[in-house]
Design an enzyme around this catalytic site. Structure first.
Site, PDB file in Angstrom:
ATOM      1  N   SER A 190     -36.881 -42.629 -46.803  1.00 26.24           N
ATOM      2  CA  SER A 190     -35.478 -42.818 -46.449  1.00 26.24           C
ATOM      3  C   SER A 190     -35.270 -43.797 -45.304  1.00 26.24           C
ATOM      4  O   SER A 190     -34.128 -44.118 -44.973  1.00 26.24           O
ATOM      5  CB  SER A 190     -34.846 -41.471 -46.095  1.00 26.24           C
ATOM      6  OG  SER A 190     -35.484 -40.906 -44.973  1.00 26.24           O
ATOM      7  N   LYS A 221     -28.679 -35.282 -41.483  1.00 28.18           N
ATOM      8  CA  LYS A 221     -28.819 -36.582 -40.840  1.00 28.18           C
ATOM      9  C   LYS A 221     -27.521 -37.019 -40.165  1.00 28.18           C
ATOM     10  O   LYS A 221     -27.526 -37.539 -39.043  1.00 28.18           O
ATOM     11  CB  LYS A 221     -29.245 -37.629 -41.876  1.00 28.18           C
ATOM     12  CG  LYS A 221     -30.642 -37.403 -42.433  1.00 28.18           C
ATOM     13  CD  LYS A 221     -30.963 -38.399 -43.525  1.00 28.18           C
ATOM     14  CE  LYS A 221     -32.363 -38.168 -44.096  1.00 28.18           C
ATOM     15  NZ  LYS A 221     -32.688 -39.103 -45.188  1.00 28.18           N
TER      16      LYS A 221
END
Length: 809
Positions: free
Chosen positions: A706, A749
């Site tokens: 990611s 996140k």
């Protein structure tokens, strides 16, 4: 037959009293009786035959007087059997018609006052009529003499009687030897018939029937028939005894030794307590409500326990096993009290936020209320530490009125911890599942399997595989613990698992659970949780009253931002407790009656803030990009630093990067080289420079795809010498075609970016749907830019460029 013979001998040896006449009186005149009359002596259970001697116990006053009169006058008496042994008052129909004329050999009075007459039978008689006017029973009788003739029929029967008598004596284990000689020397058939009939162990009614048979041949036939029956019974008894001895000789020896052991224990005073204990165990087994198979096993073990010495080690092992079987709640259930409105109130009272989680729990409770016998799903709460997974399980138990037990699985690496040890091992115990149910005392408790993702396989087996049976609705109704050895029904238990990371749970086990994800809390949610739950709890824990200490909202926010950076609230509660302990010291010393904790007091108590915005330190630096990472404890920001030094085109990677992240850096560099012309990058720089990519916090392993977008932006910023705005963070995987691919953990996140002071978040366009999971309050504080390609990312971070597609909170 031999027993009655010995009884007669012992009766003749009894101590004789001083006489029937009381002392101090002269002889009384005899009472005259007709010549064909006899004094009757009624007996209850004895038939006296001619030729035999027997002691007769008498108790009626009239019978005592008649026996004394006969003994004094030297008269014969008539011994006759009562029809009803319990009758006291006798009349014409209460006596059998036939009896035996007997001589009174001795009259005996024992020290306890009872009277006995030792009589010898002479001949048969028949009662004609009872005579009145006497102080004892007198009857006119007809006497019968047995003819002493010997015909062939009588001789044949005499031979048969002797032969059968010898057969009986051989089958009797302790028959006197002289008895066989006496029988063989008899030459009178009537005498032998009466002798054998008198000694045989038959009912008084059968003896009376023989006595009433006057004809010698018929009498001998009846006695032979009785003898044949007794011979058959004795033979069968002997065969059974021999078979039993041959088949169970060792068993009989063991029984004999155990009986001797019991006798020894009785002498030592130990047997009574042991038998009482075994009887108590039997009662407890009956009351335990076990299934048939379990109760059968318990009874079997109890029977084994009865034959084992109490001091034996096996005794304590079986006793412990029986205690476990008895004390398990086989049929003990807690009644479900499901009130959806009350359950909603309890969940709102115990937890702030978590709306989706609460709704799913209420749905589960509603289904349980409508279908109480249905199979319960296994819920798995997954999320970072400190977000309230365990307390949610307690709230469910509280809302349903069930018992709550917690089973910690962290670090468990032995299959026996789940299934139990076999009883062949010393110190064996049931598995943790059965132990937890025993602790709860209910077969429908709420059982929390904590940290199910931290199970570890070893040489002792895989406990995660053992949990498959526990959590499978198709199997756990017959869960068989190795220690118990009998199935236990787990279908009524509500299992709730907790985990931080789902990747650590094997696929088959995860497939049996319904995963409910608990994200981290926002700053405002933490503040509300602290105000509603943590502050009152810490005030009570530190012995403070609300009037003695208070903490301002600003101080709580300062603790959240400057001293804790976590997804949950565990460290937040710990720091609030630290401030309260400082206040408690002031109150205890008497230096303050009321302590108010504000931002300045937080700094003074906890010291300088431990966390500060790292964005400012990287402002204006080319080659630095801010990425977003997911960790087991929630989301976090990740800085990607790239630098260029003169060299020959090498790529240097540091910061303990995993294999996937290394591949992401190489893919980003390859993509940058392919787009060098469009991005105004001189291709010669790649040939004459070494590029070094570093991710700080080198002690922490990092991996995952990611960070691909952040890698590309950092390299582009380095090669174009263009700084990346410090208030922008990004996440997403890249492909060699320049596409930005979706990633997971968006909510964690984004919340981590908000905690770090980020204002704009760059997300893959295909993660747009995940933004709805972010709390609305957090969305309002952020701006989202959705990326289709890496060019969108470059435009979004370029100070001079035009932003791509933007969505404000």
């Amino acid at each position: 037959m031999a027993n009655e013979f010995r009884d007669q001998q012992s009766g003749q040896e009894r101590q004789e009293a001083q006489g029937a006449q009381p002392a101090g009186q002269g002889p009384a005149p005899s009472i005259a009786l007709p010549s064909d009359a006899l004094t009757l002596v009624p007996v209850r259970n004895l038939v006296l035959f001619p030729g035999l001697v027997a002691p007769i116990s008498i108790g009626r006053d009239s019978t005592v007087r008649g026996a004394q009169e006969a003994a004094r006058a030297g008269r014969q008496v008539g011994v006759v059997l009562q029809r009803d042994p319990e009758a006291e008052e006798l009349g014409d129909g209460d006596l059998h018609p036939m009896g035996t004329v007997a001589n009174v050999m001795r009259y005996v009075t024992t020290p306890d006052g009872t009277h006995h007459v030792i009589c010898q039978g002479v001949q048969r008689f028949r009662i004609i009529e009872l005579l009145q006017g006497y102080p004892f029973m007198v009857a006119r009788v007809q006497r019968f003499e047995d003819p002493e003739i010997m015909t062939s029929d009588i001789e044949a029967r005499l031979i048969q009687l002797k032969a059968r008598a010898l057969d009986i004596l051989q089958l009797l284990p302790q028959a006197p030897a002289e008895l066989a000689g006496s029988i063989q020397n008899m030459t009178s058939a009537p005498l032998l018939t009466d002798f054998i009939a008198g000694l045989m162990e038959i009912r008084p009614e059968e003896k009376q029937d023989v006595l009433e048979t006057v004809d010698v041949v018929a009498r001998a036939d009846k006695v032979l028939a009785l003898m044949m029956h007794q011979i058959e019974v004795l033979r069968i008894s002997r065969d059974i005894d021999q078979q039993t001895k041959a088949r169970f000789e060792d068993r009989q020896r063991e029984v004999m030794l155990r009986e001797q052991l019991k006798t020894i224990q009785q002498e030592l005073g130990e047997a009574e307590g042991n038998s009482a204990e075994l009887a108590e165990l039997g009662e407890r087994i009956a009351k335990a409500g076990m299934p048939e198979e379990a109760e059968k096993q318990a009874r079997k073990e109890l029977k084994r326990l009865e034959g084992i010495p109490e001091a034996s080690g096996e005794y304590s092992m079986i006793r412990t096993y029986l205690d476990w079987l008895i004390e398990l709640p086989w049929s003990v259930s807690t009644e479900d009290r499901i009130d959806i409105a009350e359950a909603r109130r309890i969940l709102d009272e115990d937890h702030y936020g978590l709306d989706k989680i609460k709704r799913r729990i209420l749905e589960y409770l509603a289904v349980r209320k409508l279908n109480p016998t249905g199979k319960s799903p296994v819920l798995c709460f997954a999320g970072p530490p400190g977000v309230g997974k365990t307390s949610l399980g307690q709230s469910i138990a509280k809302a349903t009125g069930r018992k709550f037990v917690r089973l910690s699985l962290g670090g468990v690496h032995d299959e026996a911890e789940i299934r139990g040890h076999r009883r062949t091992y010393i110190g064996a115990l049931p598995g943790n599942v059965i132990q937890a149910i025993h602790k709860a005392g209910s077969n429908n408790c709420v059982m929390m399997l904590d940290e199910v993702d931290k199970l570890g396989a070893s040489a002792q087996g895989d406990p995660a595989a053992a949990l498959l049976e526990v959590l499978d609705p198709e199997q756990h109704d017959t869960f068989r613990d190795n220690y118990l050895g009998v199935p236990f029904d787990l279908s009524r238990v509500l299992f709730i698992a907790t985990a931080n990371v789902l990747d650590g749970i094997p696929g088959p086990l995860r497939d049996r659970m319904e995963v409910i994800t608990l994200p981290g809390y926002t700053e405002e949610e933490k503040a509300q949780i602290a105000r509603r739950y943590l502050v009152p709890r810490q005030l009570e824990a530190n012995g403070l009253a609300p009037t003695q200490c208070e903490i301002t909202d600003a101080a709580i926010h300062e603790v959240i931002n400057g001293y804790t950076r976590e997804a949950g609230v565990r460290n937040l509660e710990r720091e609030i407790g630290s401030t309260f302990r400082h206040a408690a010291m002031s109150v205890a010393e008497g230096t303050a009656q009321h302590v108010r904790i504000d931002v300045d007091e937080v700094h003074a108590i906890l010291g300088a803030p431990r966390f500060e915005s790292e964005i400012a330190m990287r402002t204006g630096l080319a080659g630095v990009a801010t990425g977003l990472a997911w960790t087991p404890v929630g989301g976090d920001i990740l800085f990607i630093e790239a630098s260029r030094t003169p060299g020959n085109g090498r790529l240097i990677l540091t910061g303990q990067l995993g294999e996937v992240m290394r591949e992401s850096v190489q893919a980003a560099l390859t993509l940058l080289k392919g787009r060098a012309a469009s991005l105004n990058v001189d291709p010669a720089l790649f040939e004459h420079s070494d590029i070094h990519v570093h991710v700080p916090a080198g002690a922490i392993p990092k991996d995952g795809p990611s960070a691909g977008v952040a890698m590309f932006v950092a390299l582009t910023s380095l090669m174009t010498n263009t700084p990346v705005p410090s208030d922008r963070a990004m996440t997403g995987e890249i492909s060699l075609r320049g596409l930005v691919l979706p990633v997971g953990g968006i909510k964690e996140k984004v919340l981590a970016a908000l905690r770090a002071g980020i204002k704009t978040v760059l997300l893959p366009a295909r993660n747009r749907k995940d933004v709805d999971d972010i709390p609305e309050e957090s969305r309002k504080q952020l701006q989202f830019i959705f990326l289709e390609t890496v060019e969108d990312a470059i435009r979004a971070v370029s100070q001079a460029g035009k932003p791509g597609e933007t969505t404000a909170g």
